[in-house]
Design a protein around this motif. Structure first.
Motif, PDB file in Angstrom:
ATOM      1  N   MET A  93       0.826  -1.205   0.000  1.00  0.00           N
ATOM      2  CA  MET A  93       0.000   0.000   0.000  1.00  0.00           C
ATOM      3  C   MET A  93       0.869   1.267   0.000  1.00  0.00           C
ATOM      4  SD  MET A  93      -2.861  -1.323  -0.400  1.00  0.00           S
ATOM      5  CE  MET A  93      -3.816   0.180  -0.385  1.00  0.00           C
ATOM      6  N   LEU A  94       1.982   1.243   0.721  1.00  0.00           N
ATOM      7  CA  LEU A  94       2.908   2.374   0.690  1.00  0.00           C
ATOM      8  C   LEU A  94       3.465   2.557  -0.719  1.00  0.00           C
ATOM      9  CD1 LEU A  94       4.586   4.618   2.012  1.00  0.00           C
ATOM     10  CD2 LEU A  94       6.264   2.843   2.645  1.00  0.00           C
ATOM     11  N   ALA A  95       3.847   1.451  -1.346  1.00  0.00           N
ATOM     12  CA  ALA A  95       4.373   1.519  -2.713  1.00  0.00           C
ATOM     13  C   ALA A  95       3.327   2.115  -3.653  1.00  0.00           C
ATOM     14  CB  ALA A  95       4.806   0.138  -3.196  1.00  0.00           C
ATOM     15  N   PHE A  96       2.055   1.777  -3.452  1.00  0.00           N
ATOM     16  CA  PHE A  96       1.028   2.350  -4.319  1.00  0.00           C
ATOM     17  C   PHE A  96       0.903   3.851  -4.101  1.00  0.00           C
ATOM     18  CE2 PHE A  96      -3.234   3.499  -5.761  1.00  0.00           C
ATOM     19  CZ  PHE A  96      -3.105   3.111  -7.077  1.00  0.00           C
ATOM     20  N   GLN A  97       1.041   4.309  -2.858  1.00  0.00           N
ATOM     21  CA  GLN A  97       0.985   5.755  -2.596  1.00  0.00           C
ATOM     22  C   GLN A  97       2.127   6.476  -3.315  1.00  0.00           C
ATOM     23  OE1 GLN A  97      -1.518   7.396  -1.148  1.00  0.00           O
ATOM     24  NE2 GLN A  97      -2.490   5.400  -1.064  1.00  0.00           N
ATOM     25  N   VAL A  98       3.312   5.895  -3.274  1.00  0.00           N
ATOM     26  CA  VAL A  98       4.474   6.488  -3.945  1.00  0.00           C
ATOM     27  C   VAL A  98       4.278   6.439  -5.461  1.00  0.00           C
ATOM     28  CG1 VAL A  98       6.966   6.254  -4.327  1.00  0.00           C
ATOM     29  CG2 VAL A  98       6.016   5.972  -2.020  1.00  0.00           C
ATOM     30  N   PHE A  99       3.782   5.307  -5.960  1.00  0.00           N
ATOM     31  CA  PHE A  99       3.498   5.116  -7.384  1.00  0.00           C
ATOM     32  C   PHE A  99       2.495   6.178  -7.849  1.00  0.00           C
ATOM     33  CE2 PHE A  99       1.049   2.899 -10.738  1.00  0.00           C
ATOM     34  CZ  PHE A  99       2.050   2.359 -11.536  1.00  0.00           C
ATOM     35  N   PHE A 126      11.002   1.778  -6.254  1.00  0.00           N
ATOM     36  CA  PHE A 126      11.182   2.944  -5.401  1.00  0.00           C
ATOM     37  C   PHE A 126      12.168   2.692  -4.261  1.00  0.00           C
ATOM     38  CE2 PHE A 126       6.797   2.954  -7.104  1.00  0.00           C
ATOM     39  CZ  PHE A 126       6.993   3.938  -8.055  1.00  0.00           C
ATOM     40  N   ARG A 127      12.705   1.496  -4.190  1.00  0.00           N
ATOM     41  CA  ARG A 127      13.695   1.120  -3.162  1.00  0.00           C
ATOM     42  C   ARG A 127      13.167   1.427  -1.761  1.00  0.00           C
ATOM     43  NH1 ARG A 127      15.000  -1.786  -6.707  1.00  0.00           N
ATOM     44  NH2 ARG A 127      16.611  -1.326  -8.205  1.00  0.00           N
ATOM     45  N   ARG A 163      13.019 -11.402   6.340  1.00  0.00           N
ATOM     46  CA  ARG A 163      12.142 -10.382   6.926  1.00  0.00           C
ATOM     47  C   ARG A 163      12.317  -9.060   6.191  1.00  0.00           C
ATOM     48  NH1 ARG A 163      14.147 -12.630  12.195  1.00  0.00           N
ATOM     49  NH2 ARG A 163      15.835 -11.178  11.746  1.00  0.00           N
ATOM     50  N   TYR A 164      11.198  -8.400   5.944  1.00  0.00           N
ATOM     51  CA  TYR A 164      11.213  -7.106   5.266  1.00  0.00           C
ATOM     52  C   TYR A 164      11.316  -5.976   6.279  1.00  0.00           C
ATOM     53  CZ  TYR A 164       9.812  -9.224   0.869  1.00  0.00           C
ATOM     54  OH  TYR A 164       9.779  -9.954  -0.285  1.00  0.00           O
ATOM     55  N   CYS A 165      12.038  -4.931   5.887  1.00  0.00           N
ATOM     56  CA  CYS A 165      12.046  -3.690   6.660  1.00  0.00           C
ATOM     57  C   CYS A 165      12.175  -2.535   5.659  1.00  0.00           C
ATOM     58  CB  CYS A 165      13.161  -3.667   7.696  1.00  0.00           C
ATOM     59  SG  CYS A 165      14.812  -3.713   7.010  1.00  0.00           S
ATOM     60  N   LEU A 166      11.699  -1.390   6.091  1.00  0.00           N
ATOM     61  CA  LEU A 166      11.767  -0.222   5.225  1.00  0.00           C
ATOM     62  C   LEU A 166      13.190   0.321   5.180  1.00  0.00           C
ATOM     63  CD1 LEU A 166       8.503   1.686   6.240  1.00  0.00           C
ATOM     64  CD2 LEU A 166       8.910   0.348   4.165  1.00  0.00           C
ATOM     65  N   THR A 167      13.590   0.782   4.018  1.00  0.00           N
ATOM     66  CA  THR A 167      14.868   1.475   3.847  1.00  0.00           C
ATOM     67  C   THR A 167      14.679   2.910   4.300  1.00  0.00           C
ATOM     68  OG1 THR A 167      14.269   2.183   1.625  1.00  0.00           O
ATOM     69  CG2 THR A 167      15.442   0.066   1.813  1.00  0.00           C
ATOM     70  N   SER A 168      15.724   3.720   4.213  1.00  0.00           N
ATOM     71  CA  SER A 168      15.591   5.145   4.522  1.00  0.00           C
ATOM     72  C   SER A 168      14.552   5.792   3.608  1.00  0.00           C
ATOM     73  CB  SER A 168      16.938   5.862   4.365  1.00  0.00           C
ATOM     74  OG  SER A 168      17.835   5.409   5.337  1.00  0.00           O
ATOM     75  N   ALA A 169      14.588   5.435   2.323  1.00  0.00           N
ATOM     76  CA  ALA A 169      13.597   5.974   1.370  1.00  0.00           C
ATOM     77  C   ALA A 169      12.189   5.526   1.766  1.00  0.00           C
ATOM     78  CB  ALA A 169      13.921   5.526  -0.051  1.00  0.00           C
ATOM     79  N   GLY A 170      12.057   4.292   2.214  1.00  0.00           N
ATOM     80  CA  GLY A 170      10.762   3.779   2.630  1.00  0.00           C
ATOM     81  C   GLY A 170      10.242   4.464   3.880  1.00  0.00           C
ATOM     82  N   LEU A 171      11.132   4.675   4.848  1.00  0.00           N
ATOM     83  CA  LEU A 171      10.728   5.368   6.076  1.00  0.00           C
ATOM     84  C   LEU A 171      10.291   6.795   5.769  1.00  0.00           C
ATOM     85  CD1 LEU A 171      13.540   4.073   8.429  1.00  0.00           C
ATOM     86  CD2 LEU A 171      11.094   3.545   8.615  1.00  0.00           C
ATOM     87  N   GLN A 172      11.033   7.454   4.897  1.00  0.00           N
ATOM     88  CA  GLN A 172      10.683   8.822   4.524  1.00  0.00           C
ATOM     89  C   GLN A 172       9.340   8.858   3.794  1.00  0.00           C
ATOM     90  OE1 GLN A 172      13.865  10.888   2.592  1.00  0.00           O
ATOM     91  NE2 GLN A 172      12.561  12.570   1.949  1.00  0.00           N
ATOM     92  N   ALA A 173       9.136   7.937   2.865  1.00  0.00           N
ATOM     93  CA  ALA A 173       7.861   7.874   2.138  1.00  0.00           C
ATOM     94  C   ALA A 173       6.713   7.567   3.093  1.00  0.00           C
ATOM     95  CB  ALA A 173       7.932   6.821   1.042  1.00  0.00           C
ATOM     96  N   ASP A 174       6.960   6.677   4.054  1.00  0.00           N
ATOM     97  CA  ASP A 174       5.935   6.336   5.036  1.00  0.00           C
ATOM     98  C   ASP A 174       5.547   7.574   5.841  1.00  0.00           C
ATOM     99  OD1 ASP A 174       4.258   4.423   6.448  1.00  0.00           O
ATOM    100  OD2 ASP A 174       5.682   4.622   8.104  1.00  0.00           O
ATOM    101  N   LEU A 175       6.521   8.335   6.285  1.00  0.00           N
ATOM    102  CA  LEU A 175       6.221   9.565   7.020  1.00  0.00           C
ATOM    103  C   LEU A 175       5.435  10.560   6.170  1.00  0.00           C
ATOM    104  CD1 LEU A 175       9.595  10.117   8.907  1.00  0.00           C
ATOM    105  CD2 LEU A 175       7.375   9.550   9.936  1.00  0.00           C
ATOM    106  N   GLU A 176       5.860  10.722   4.938  1.00  0.00           N
ATOM    107  CA  GLU A 176       5.189  11.662   4.038  1.00  0.00           C
ATOM    108  C   GLU A 176       3.735  11.266   3.800  1.00  0.00           C
ATOM    109  OE1 GLU A 176       5.393  13.210  -0.608  1.00  0.00           O
ATOM    110  OE2 GLU A 176       6.876  11.753   0.109  1.00  0.00           O
ATOM    111  N   HIS A 177       3.508  10.012   3.506  1.00  0.00           N
ATOM    112  CA  HIS A 177       2.151   9.581   3.135  1.00  0.00           C
ATOM    113  C   HIS A 177       1.254   9.359   4.344  1.00  0.00           C
ATOM    114  CE1 HIS A 177       2.872   9.671  -1.119  1.00  0.00           C
ATOM    115  NE2 HIS A 177       4.030   9.105  -0.881  1.00  0.00           N
ATOM    116  N   ARG A 178       1.840   9.036   5.465  1.00  0.00           N
ATOM    117  CA  ARG A 178       1.038   8.902   6.676  1.00  0.00           C
ATOM    118  C   ARG A 178       0.508  10.257   7.115  1.00  0.00           C
ATOM    119  NH1 ARG A 178       3.805   5.988  11.508  1.00  0.00           N
ATOM    120  NH2 ARG A 178       4.481   4.778   9.736  1.00  0.00           N
ATOM    121  N   LYS A 179       1.344  11.284   6.991  1.00  0.00           N
ATOM    122  CA  LYS A 179       0.923  12.642   7.362  1.00  0.00           C
ATOM    123  C   LYS A 179      -0.101  13.187   6.376  1.00  0.00           C
ATOM    124  CE  LYS A 179       4.872  13.943  10.082  1.00  0.00           C
ATOM    125  NZ  LYS A 179       5.969  14.863  10.303  1.00  0.00           N
TER     126      LYS A 179
END
Length: 104
Positions: free
Chosen positions: A39-45, A76-77, A86-102
Motif C-alpha cells: 500500500m505504501l508503494a502504491f501511494q508512492v506510485f 522505489f527502493r 524479513r522485510y524492513c523499510l529502507t531510509s527511502a521507505g521510512l521517509q515515504a511512510d512519514l510523508e504519506h502517513r501525514k
C-alpha cells in the motif's frame, strides 16, 4: 493512457485501484511482502504518476500490471529483505511512510 485518465476510468466504473487486483496480492503473499508495504508503494506510485512532471506524461495500457512490475522490481527502493527473509523499510521507505502517513 495516463495514470490520471486511468484513475478517472477506474472511479467511473466503480472499481478499486489495486485492492482487488489478485496478481499483486498473489505475488506479495508468495514473497511474504507485507500488505502495508504494498500500500505504501502504491501511494508512492500514485504520487509519481500524478504529481511528477515526467510521470504525468507517462502512458501505459495496463497500469495495474505496471504497478505489479514496480512491486516486483522494487522501483522505489522502499524496502529490503534481511538474511532471514524479513522485510524492513529502507531510509527511502521510512521517509515515504512519514510523508504519506501525514498526508492521509
Amino acid at each position: 493512457m495516463t495514470f490520471t485518465a486511468w484513475c478517472e476510468e477506474v472511479r467511473a466504473k466503480g472499481e478499486k485501484f489495486i485492492s482487488d487486483y489478485a496478481p499483486v496480492w498473489d505475488y506479495a503473499k508468495k514473497v511474504s511482502l507485507p500488505e502495508e508495504f504494498v500500500m505504501l508503494a502504491f501511494q508512492v506510485f500514485k504520487d509519481r504518476y500524478t504529481n511528477g512532471e515526467k510521470g504525468k506524461r507517462k502512458t501505459y495500457s495496463d497500469w495495474r500490471a505496471t504497478f505489479l512490475n514496480a512491486i516486483k522490481a522494487d522501483w522505489f527502493r522502499l524496502w529490503r529483505v534481511d538474511a532471514d527473509g524479513r522485510y524492513c523499510l529502507t531510509s527511502a521507505g521510512l521517509q515515504a511512510d512519514l510523508e504519506h502517513r501525514k498526508a492521509a
